[in-house]
Design a protein around this motif. Sequence first.
Motif, mmCIF file in Angstrom:
data_model
loop_
_atom_site.group_PDB
_atom_site.id
_atom_site.type_symbol
_atom_site.label_atom_id
_atom_site.label_comp_id
_atom_site.label_asym_id
_atom_site.label_seq_id
_atom_site.Cartn_x
_atom_site.Cartn_y
_atom_site.Cartn_z
ATOM 1 N N PRO A 116 53.885 33.647 55.961
ATOM 2 C CA PRO A 116 53.429 34.878 55.300
ATOM 3 C C PRO A 116 54.260 35.110 54.048
ATOM 4 C CG PRO A 116 53.938 35.257 57.626
ATOM 5 C CD PRO A 116 54.466 33.913 57.287
ATOM 6 N N VAL A 117 53.706 35.799 53.069
ATOM 7 C CA VAL A 117 54.427 36.009 51.811
ATOM 8 C C VAL A 117 55.722 36.783 52.039
ATOM 9 C CG1 VAL A 117 53.118 38.113 51.222
ATOM 10 C CG2 VAL A 117 54.232 36.799 49.423
ATOM 11 N N ASP A 118 55.737 37.717 52.980
ATOM 12 C CA ASP A 118 56.944 38.509 53.212
ATOM 13 C C ASP A 118 58.101 37.645 53.693
ATOM 14 O OD1 ASP A 118 58.035 41.240 53.169
ATOM 15 O OD2 ASP A 118 58.338 40.913 55.306
ATOM 16 N N LEU A 119 57.800 36.561 54.385
ATOM 17 C CA LEU A 119 58.840 35.638 54.827
ATOM 18 C C LEU A 119 59.126 34.585 53.763
ATOM 19 C CD1 LEU A 119 57.866 35.089 58.576
ATOM 20 C CD2 LEU A 119 59.261 36.897 57.545
ATOM 21 N N ASP A 146 68.380 38.001 63.372
ATOM 22 C CA ASP A 146 68.154 39.439 63.349
ATOM 23 C C ASP A 146 66.951 39.744 62.461
ATOM 24 O OD1 ASP A 146 68.388 42.158 63.482
ATOM 25 O OD2 ASP A 146 70.367 42.283 62.570
ATOM 26 N N PHE A 147 65.852 40.168 63.065
ATOM 27 C CA PHE A 147 64.550 40.366 62.410
ATOM 28 C C PHE A 147 63.878 39.001 62.169
ATOM 29 C CE2 PHE A 147 65.958 44.654 61.224
ATOM 30 C CZ PHE A 147 64.780 45.390 61.280
ATOM 31 N N LEU A 148 62.571 39.026 62.095
ATOM 32 C CA LEU A 148 61.790 37.814 61.871
ATOM 33 C C LEU A 148 62.153 37.146 60.552
ATOM 34 C CD1 LEU A 148 59.511 36.020 63.000
ATOM 35 C CD2 LEU A 148 57.871 37.492 61.803
ATOM 36 N N VAL A 149 62.522 37.928 59.545
ATOM 37 C CA VAL A 149 62.809 37.385 58.220
ATOM 38 C C VAL A 149 64.022 36.458 58.237
ATOM 39 C CG1 VAL A 149 64.313 39.256 57.444
ATOM 40 C CG2 VAL A 149 62.882 38.050 55.788
ATOM 41 N N ALA A 150 64.851 36.525 59.264
ATOM 42 C CA ALA A 150 65.992 35.616 59.365
ATOM 43 C C ALA A 150 65.578 34.219 59.807
ATOM 44 C CB ALA A 150 67.030 36.171 60.340
ATOM 45 N N PHE A 165 66.118 38.586 67.663
ATOM 46 C CA PHE A 165 66.191 40.039 67.817
ATOM 47 C C PHE A 165 65.113 40.654 66.936
ATOM 48 C CE2 PHE A 165 69.109 43.994 67.165
ATOM 49 C CZ PHE A 165 68.350 44.700 68.079
ATOM 50 N N GLU A 166 64.022 41.108 67.562
ATOM 51 C CA GLU A 166 62.842 41.583 66.829
ATOM 52 C C GLU A 166 62.748 43.100 66.937
ATOM 53 O OE1 GLU A 166 61.404 40.868 64.471
ATOM 54 O OE2 GLU A 166 59.350 40.149 64.677
ATOM 55 N N HIS A 167 63.106 43.796 65.854
ATOM 56 C CA HIS A 167 63.124 45.260 65.846
ATOM 57 C C HIS A 167 61.719 45.873 65.833
ATOM 58 C CE1 HIS A 167 67.468 45.600 64.249
ATOM 59 N NE2 HIS A 167 67.227 44.312 64.365
ATOM 60 N N ASN A 168 60.752 45.123 65.349
ATOM 61 C CA ASN A 168 59.361 45.574 65.299
ATOM 62 C C ASN A 168 58.474 44.443 65.784
ATOM 63 O OD1 ASN A 168 60.010 47.994 63.570
ATOM 64 N ND2 ASN A 168 60.481 46.404 62.082
ATOM 65 N N VAL A 169 57.251 44.747 66.134
ATOM 66 C CA VAL A 169 56.225 43.697 66.218
ATOM 67 C C VAL A 169 55.647 43.625 64.804
ATOM 68 C CG1 VAL A 169 54.082 42.938 67.300
ATOM 69 C CG2 VAL A 169 55.780 44.206 68.639
ATOM 70 N N GLU A 170 56.143 42.674 64.029
ATOM 71 C CA GLU A 170 55.881 42.666 62.591
ATOM 72 C C GLU A 170 54.390 42.568 62.263
ATOM 73 O OE1 GLU A 170 57.822 43.148 60.000
ATOM 74 O OE2 GLU A 170 59.672 43.368 61.128
ATOM 75 N N PHE A 171 53.677 41.725 62.985
ATOM 76 C CA PHE A 171 52.273 41.530 62.610
ATOM 77 C C PHE A 171 51.459 42.819 62.789
ATOM 78 C CE2 PHE A 171 51.381 40.704 67.144
ATOM 79 C CZ PHE A 171 50.102 41.236 67.281
ATOM 80 N N TRP A 194 48.609 39.401 57.990
ATOM 81 C CA TRP A 194 48.959 39.766 59.365
ATOM 82 C C TRP A 194 48.623 38.648 60.346
ATOM 83 C CZ3 TRP A 194 45.971 39.970 63.674
ATOM 84 C CH2 TRP A 194 44.613 40.274 63.589
ATOM 85 N N ARG A 195 47.609 37.868 60.062
ATOM 86 C CA ARG A 195 47.294 36.744 60.955
ATOM 87 C C ARG A 195 48.352 35.642 60.849
ATOM 88 N NH1 ARG A 195 42.442 39.054 59.502
ATOM 89 N NH2 ARG A 195 40.996 39.395 61.260
ATOM 90 N N LYS A 196 48.824 35.381 59.630
ATOM 91 C CA LYS A 196 49.925 34.435 59.463
ATOM 92 C C LYS A 196 51.192 34.960 60.150
ATOM 93 C CE LYS A 196 49.130 31.884 55.160
ATOM 94 N NZ LYS A 196 49.753 31.575 53.850
ATOM 95 N N MET A 197 51.439 36.254 59.976
ATOM 96 C CA MET A 197 52.622 36.864 60.573
ATOM 97 C C MET A 197 52.560 36.778 62.097
ATOM 98 S SD MET A 197 55.415 38.390 59.407
ATOM 99 C CE MET A 197 55.056 39.239 57.861
ATOM 100 N N ARG A 198 51.405 37.008 62.657
ATOM 101 C CA ARG A 198 51.249 36.921 64.117
ATOM 102 C C ARG A 198 51.565 35.517 64.611
ATOM 103 N NH1 ARG A 198 45.398 38.102 66.516
ATOM 104 N NH2 ARG A 198 44.988 36.255 65.227
ATOM 105 N N ARG A 199 51.029 34.515 63.921
ATOM 106 C CA ARG A 199 51.260 33.129 64.334
ATOM 107 C C ARG A 199 52.737 32.777 64.248
ATOM 108 N NH1 ARG A 199 48.513 30.866 60.642
ATOM 109 N NH2 ARG A 199 46.522 30.999 61.715
ATOM 110 N N TYR A 200 53.370 33.162 63.136
ATOM 111 C CA TYR A 200 54.781 32.810 62.955
ATOM 112 C C TYR A 200 55.669 33.583 63.928
ATOM 113 C CZ TYR A 200 58.917 31.180 60.515
ATOM 114 O OH TYR A 200 60.116 30.544 60.215
ATOM 115 N N GLU A 201 55.326 34.834 64.177
ATOM 116 C CA GLU A 201 56.112 35.646 65.104
ATOM 117 C C GLU A 201 56.058 35.091 66.516
ATOM 118 O OE1 GLU A 201 57.032 40.375 65.345
ATOM 119 O OE2 GLU A 201 54.976 39.772 64.934
ATOM 120 N N HIS A 202 54.898 34.683 66.940
ATOM 121 C CA HIS A 202 54.772 34.097 68.276
ATOM 122 C C HIS A 202 55.466 32.750 68.353
ATOM 123 C CE1 HIS A 202 50.953 36.727 68.937
ATOM 124 N NE2 HIS A 202 52.067 37.392 69.165
#
Length: 432
Positions: A116-119, A146-150, A165-171, A194-202
């Motif tokens: 995702p662009v945010d990452l 710490d957070f998905l961005v890490a 350590f996931e402070h939010n469900v980012e997607f 959000w679909r990219k974020m969901r895949r990467y988060e999982h």
Amino acid sequence: MLKLADSELPSPSTSGIDESYSDLRIDQLRILWVKVGGLWPLNSGGRLRSFHLINELSKHNEMTVITTHTPSEDPQALAAQLTTCRAIRSIPYTPAKKHSLRFLLALARSLFTRLPVDLHKNRIPALGREVASQLESGQFDICIADFLVAVPNLPRNLKTPILFFEHNVEFMIWKRLQKTQNSLIGRALLGLEWRKMRRYEHDACERAGVTVAVSEDDRKQLALGAPNSRIEAIPTGVDVDYFKPGDIAQEIPTELVFTGSMDWHPNEDAMLYFIDKILPLVRRQYPQITVTMVGRNPSESLRKAALSANVCLTGTVADVRPYIERAAIYIVPLRIGGGTRLKIYEALAMGKPVVSTTIGAEGLPLEDGKHILRADDPETFSQAIFALLGNQNQRLRMARYGRELMEQEYSWRRVAGDFERICRSLAKHRGT
């Protein structure tokens, strides 16, 4: 890059530690904590949660922190606050601003990757090299992302166990954001994001030895997409000694307050929504109502809206407590978000009744009508405000219940004890 000399930690002491936490003091864990986005000053919920957990854990474990700082932030100030850490390494980094050339380039490049662009825009080569260098030594029992961005800044093949350590469900934040967009292009891009974020988060949950969420709701949501992963939850905490009830004589009976980073889109959206949809209803019955919105970096659009509605917008402040102290009601009209809102626990610890949307109070074990009033549309939100403004006894009763709950269940020491048990179980599993 700031590098503080490594130093030996004093032997851990259990004096003054409650019984539920003292059983953890057998051996020191060697922890590498990776946090993109900085830790000091404490001007966001994520920083607060991370800082307090690091502070508690470093008192009894060998903690090395790798983080970032912007040009306006002083890494030496962070080091002065976390004196029990073994080492702190802070790398200068300025995130790309929305609509800037750097952001647009990251957006274009991310379209052709799984990121995702945010990452994508928060991959930091210098930080990645520092993390890899530290982990190559093999000296750490666990690495905390710490957070998905890490996660994109960690080496792919790690022998050291990862605690994500996931402070939010980012997607879910991005999915909810898409629903607020009117632009077709914006909706399309956010749908992809959000679909990219969901895949990467999982994937991150599956890659980690354990994922720690900040509420049971978040744990369940993450587990749906990563059913074979170990995912646990810890509660949100609050510094009950710092946030405590003030002088009731300072309270303004018709003052509403919100605190939060205004450069976080869900907060900005909440304030624009409140000004546009809720405040006019409130002022029909209480024309004397005053509203203060406290938080860093408000956008130009929010500044204009606040000015036209005669709302006080403070920008960055050194201490949010005086603003909360003088308010009669704390408001949280969030429509977008994930994780849990530390701001609500801070308000409760200061003895303030809270009116919040369901999303704003998501994941918090609060009893409606006792600790909080929930309202999800402008009419019911304004009615909840009316109910509290017109009944001081109810305000005082909710204030008492909220403060008692924070003192009994949600101090940072107690939360850190839960977090450390998960860390130790991961390190122990590594050795089996």
